[in-house]
Design an enzyme around this catalytic site. Structure first.
Site, PDB file in Angstrom:
ATOM      1  N   ASP A 151       5.695   5.271   2.431  1.00 19.07           N
ATOM      2  CA  ASP A 151       5.305   6.634   2.763  1.00 19.07           C
ATOM      3  C   ASP A 151       6.482   7.572   2.515  1.00 19.07           C
ATOM      4  OD1 ASP A 151       2.707   7.775   4.325  1.00 19.07           O
ATOM      5  OD2 ASP A 151       4.455   9.037   4.729  1.00 19.07           O
TER       6      ASP A 151
ATOM      7  N   GLU B 161      -7.135   4.559  -5.317  1.00 11.58           N
ATOM      8  CA  GLU B 161      -8.143   5.202  -4.472  1.00 11.58           C
ATOM      9  C   GLU B 161      -8.192   6.710  -4.743  1.00 11.58           C
ATOM     10  OE1 GLU B 161      -7.809   4.391  -0.338  1.00 11.58           O
ATOM     11  OE2 GLU B 161      -8.006   2.217  -0.560  1.00 11.58           O
TER      12      GLU B 161
ATOM     13  N   GLU C   4       0.845  -1.195   0.000  1.00 10.57           N
ATOM     14  CA  GLU C   4       0.000   0.000   0.000  1.00 10.57           C
ATOM     15  C   GLU C   4       0.877   1.241   0.000  1.00 10.57           C
ATOM     16  OE1 GLU C   4      -4.019   1.976   1.715  1.00 10.57           O
ATOM     17  OE2 GLU C   4      -3.454  -0.015   2.397  1.00 10.57           O
TER      18      GLU C   4
ATOM     19  N   GLN D 234       6.372   7.969  -4.126  1.00  6.53           N
ATOM     20  CA  GLN D 234       5.729   7.176  -5.162  1.00  6.53           C
ATOM     21  C   GLN D 234       5.958   7.771  -6.545  1.00  6.53           C
ATOM     22  OE1 GLN D 234       1.307   8.105  -4.076  1.00  6.53           O
ATOM     23  NE2 GLN D 234       1.304   7.494  -6.204  1.00  6.53           N
TER      24      GLN D 234
ATOM     25  N   HIS E 269      -2.091  11.049  -4.132  1.00  8.28           N
ATOM     26  CA  HIS E 269      -3.259  11.340  -4.972  1.00  8.28           C
ATOM     27  C   HIS E 269      -2.952  12.378  -6.046  1.00  8.28           C
ATOM     28  CE1 HIS E 269      -5.019   9.089  -1.801  1.00  8.28           C
ATOM     29  NE2 HIS E 269      -5.211  10.091  -0.982  1.00  8.28           N
TER      30      HIS E 269
ATOM     31  N   GLY F  27      -0.661   9.690   8.939  1.00  4.72           N
ATOM     32  CA  GLY F  27       0.018  10.191  10.127  1.00  4.72           C
ATOM     33  C   GLY F  27       1.031  11.280   9.865  1.00  4.72           C
ATOM     34  N   TYR F  28       1.178  11.686   8.607  1.00  4.46           N
ATOM     35  CA  TYR F  28       2.088  12.767   8.228  1.00  4.46           C
ATOM     36  C   TYR F  28       3.495  12.529   8.778  1.00  4.46           C
ATOM     37  CZ  TYR F  28      -2.314  14.767   6.762  1.00  4.46           C
ATOM     38  OH  TYR F  28      -3.529  14.946   6.159  1.00  4.46           O
TER      39      TYR F  28
ATOM     40  N   SER G  11      -4.669   1.378   7.922  1.00  5.22           N
ATOM     41  CA  SER G  11      -5.002   0.440   6.849  1.00  5.22           C
ATOM     42  C   SER G  11      -4.055  -0.754   6.836  1.00  5.22           C
ATOM     43  CB  SER G  11      -4.969   1.156   5.495  1.00  5.22           C
ATOM     44  OG  SER G  11      -5.997   2.119   5.420  1.00  5.22           O
TER      45      SER G  11
END
Length: 390
Positions: free
Chosen positions: A234, A303, A202, A253, A278, A207-208, A217
C-alpha cells in the site's frame, strides 16, 4: 410448530421439481402455477435456508421477481442473529434490490450451483441513501452491513457454497457483495491451490491513511489459504495489520524498483492481484514488473477494469478503451497469446509476456491471467491458410 408453506403442496412440489427441466418445460410449469404463488413458495424456502445473519446494522433488501412481463417484490428484513423474514412493517423502498427472472430463481434455489460467471440477478443500489445514513465515525459500516446481508441472501438464492464469499463478507472485503461479485470467479481459478503453501501478493490494502484500517482482503486470503503467506502493498504504512501470515509493505505500485525488490525478497508468487490505485500507468508498471515474478502455474489478476473508461484514472470517456489502459493491455495480450500463429511477413516482436502467457480470462471488472510456457508450436504448415470454396 412448522409454519405451512403459503403455496398449495402440489404446486410447490411441482415448482421445485421443475428446476431440473429443460427451459421451455420449466417456463410452462411456471406459467401454469403463476408468478405470485411461485414466489410465495420460493420466498418461504429461501428465507428458511438462509444462514443466521451477522450484519451489525439491520438491513432491508428488496427481492423482485419477473416473469412473462409481470413483476412482484418482497422486502426482506435481515437482522443480526435473527431469521430472515419478509418485512411487512417498514414503509419506503429498500436501499438495495436484487431482481431475478423467475426461472433463474427457481434453478438457483432448487437446482445445482450455477457456473462461476453466471449472472443470475440485477443489482440496484441507492448510493444516496448510504451517504445520508452513514455514521460520521464509521462511514462504511452500514454499507459493510449490507454487504454481509446480501451475501446471506445470494448464497441462499443460488445454491452456492460461497465459502470465499462468506469470508469476504466476514472480513469486509469489497470482492463480494454490492461493490463487486468476484469471489465465485476466484474460487473457480484458485481452488486447486487452496491447500498449498501459496505466496499471495496483493497491491492495495485499503483504509487510506489509517495504519490500522483496511486489510479485509488480506484477511480473507489468509483464511482461504490455511497454509498461505499473504503480502500486501500500500502507498500508506499499514504495519498495524501485520500478523503471523500477513506481511504489509509500504510503497508505490508505480515504482518499478520498489516492486522488483518486493519480488526479489518475497517471490516468486503463486498469485499477484492488482487492486491498487487503478490508475492506467500504474497498472502497466505493475504488470511489467510483477508478471515475471509469478511462477508457472500461477495467476496474475487485474481488478477494477472500469477505470479504463475514466479520465481521472488515465482512461478515456469513450466506449472503446485505449491501449494505455487495463482494457487496452488485455487486448494486446490476446494477440501475444497467439504470437506463434502470426503470419505477417515481418511481424513485430511479441510482448515480453507472450512466451509465458497461457490463459486470458476476462470477466466484468476482472481479468485473470495464467502463467505457464506458451510454446506449443504453430498449427501444422500443411493446414490450409485460405478457403477457396466460400
Amino acid at each position: 410448530m412448522t409454519t405451512p408453506s403459503p403455496t398449495p403442496p402440489l404446486a410447490a412440489a411441482e415448482v421445485a421439481a421443475a428446476a431440473g427441466l429443460q427451459q421451455r418445460d420449466l417456463l410452462a410449469v411456471l406459467d401454469r402455477v403463476g408468478l405470485e404463488p411461485a414466489v410465495a413458495f420460493l420466498v418461504h424456502d429461501l428465507t428458511a435456508r438462509c444462514d443466521t445473519p451477522d450484519n451489525p446494522d439491520a438491513a432491508r433488501i428488496g427481492l423482485a421477481v419477473e416473469h412473462s412481463g409481470h413483476r412482484t417484490e418482497r422486502v426482506l428484513a435481515v437482522r443480526k442473529g435473527e431469521p430472515v423474514r419478509v418485512d411487512e412493517e417498514t414503509a419506503g423502498p429498500p436501499p438495495v434490490r436484487l431482481t431475478f427472472d423467475l426461472a433463474d430463481l427457481v434453478r438457483g434455489v432448487y437446482g445445482p450451483p450455477p457456473g462461476p460467471g453466471a449472472g443470475l440477478f440485477r443489482v440496484e443500489r441507492d448510493d444516496a441513501w448510504f451517504v445520508k445514513n452513514a455514521d460520521d465515525a464509521e462511514p462504511f459500516r452500514i454499507f459493510e452491513s449490507y454487504m454481509r446481508a446480501v451475501d446471506v441472501l445470494v448464497r441462499a438464492a443460488t445454491s452456492r457454497p460461497g465459502d470465499l464469499g462468506r469470508l469476504a463478507a466476514r472480513h469486509a472485503s469489497d470482492k463480494w457483495g454490492l461493490w463487486h461479485w468476484f469471489t465465485p470467479l476466484y474460487e473457480h481459478h484458485f481452488a486447486r491451490l487452496r491447500h498449498q503453501p501459496v505466496r499471495v501478493l496483493e497491491l492495495g490494502i485499503g483504509g487510506y491513511q489509517n495504519p490500522d484500517e483496511g486489510g479485509g482482503s488480506l484477511k480473507m486470503w489468509r483464511s482461504y489459504f490455511p497454509q498461505g503467506r499473504i503480502f500486501g502493498v500500500d502507498y500508506f504504512p499499514k504495519h498495524g495489520l501485520d500478523e503471523d501470515r500477513i506481511h504489509t509493505l509500504q510503497g508505490s505500485q508505480d515504482d518499478a524498483g520498489f516492486l522488483r525488490r518486493v519480488a526479489e525478497e518475497h517471490g516468486p508468487f503463486d498469485i499477484v492481484i492488482d487492486d491498487g490505485s487503478h490508475v492506467a500507468g500504474h497498472q502497466q508498471t505493475a504488470f511489467r514488473t510483477l508478471f515475471p515474478a509469478v511462477r508457472n502455474g500461477g495467476f496474475y489478476v487485474i481488478e477494477d477494469l472500469w477505470t479504463a473508461y475514466c479520465p481521472g484514472y488515465g482512461g478515456a470517456a469513450t466506449a472503446r478503451a485505449e491501449g494505455r489502459t487495463s482494457i487496452g493491455l488485455l487486448k494486446s495480450l490476446l494477440d501475444d497469446l497467439h504470437y506463434e500463429e502470426w503470419t505477417a511477413p515481418e511481424p513485430a516482436a511479441p510482448g515480453f509476456a507472450a512466451p509465458s502467457l497461457v490463459g486470458v480470462h476476462v470477466y466484468r471488472n476482472l481479468a485473470v491471467l495464467e502463467k505457464g510456457r506458451n510454446s506449443e508450436g504453430t498449427i501444422p504448415f500443411f493446414a490450409p491458410r485460405e478457403i477457396d470454396y466460400v
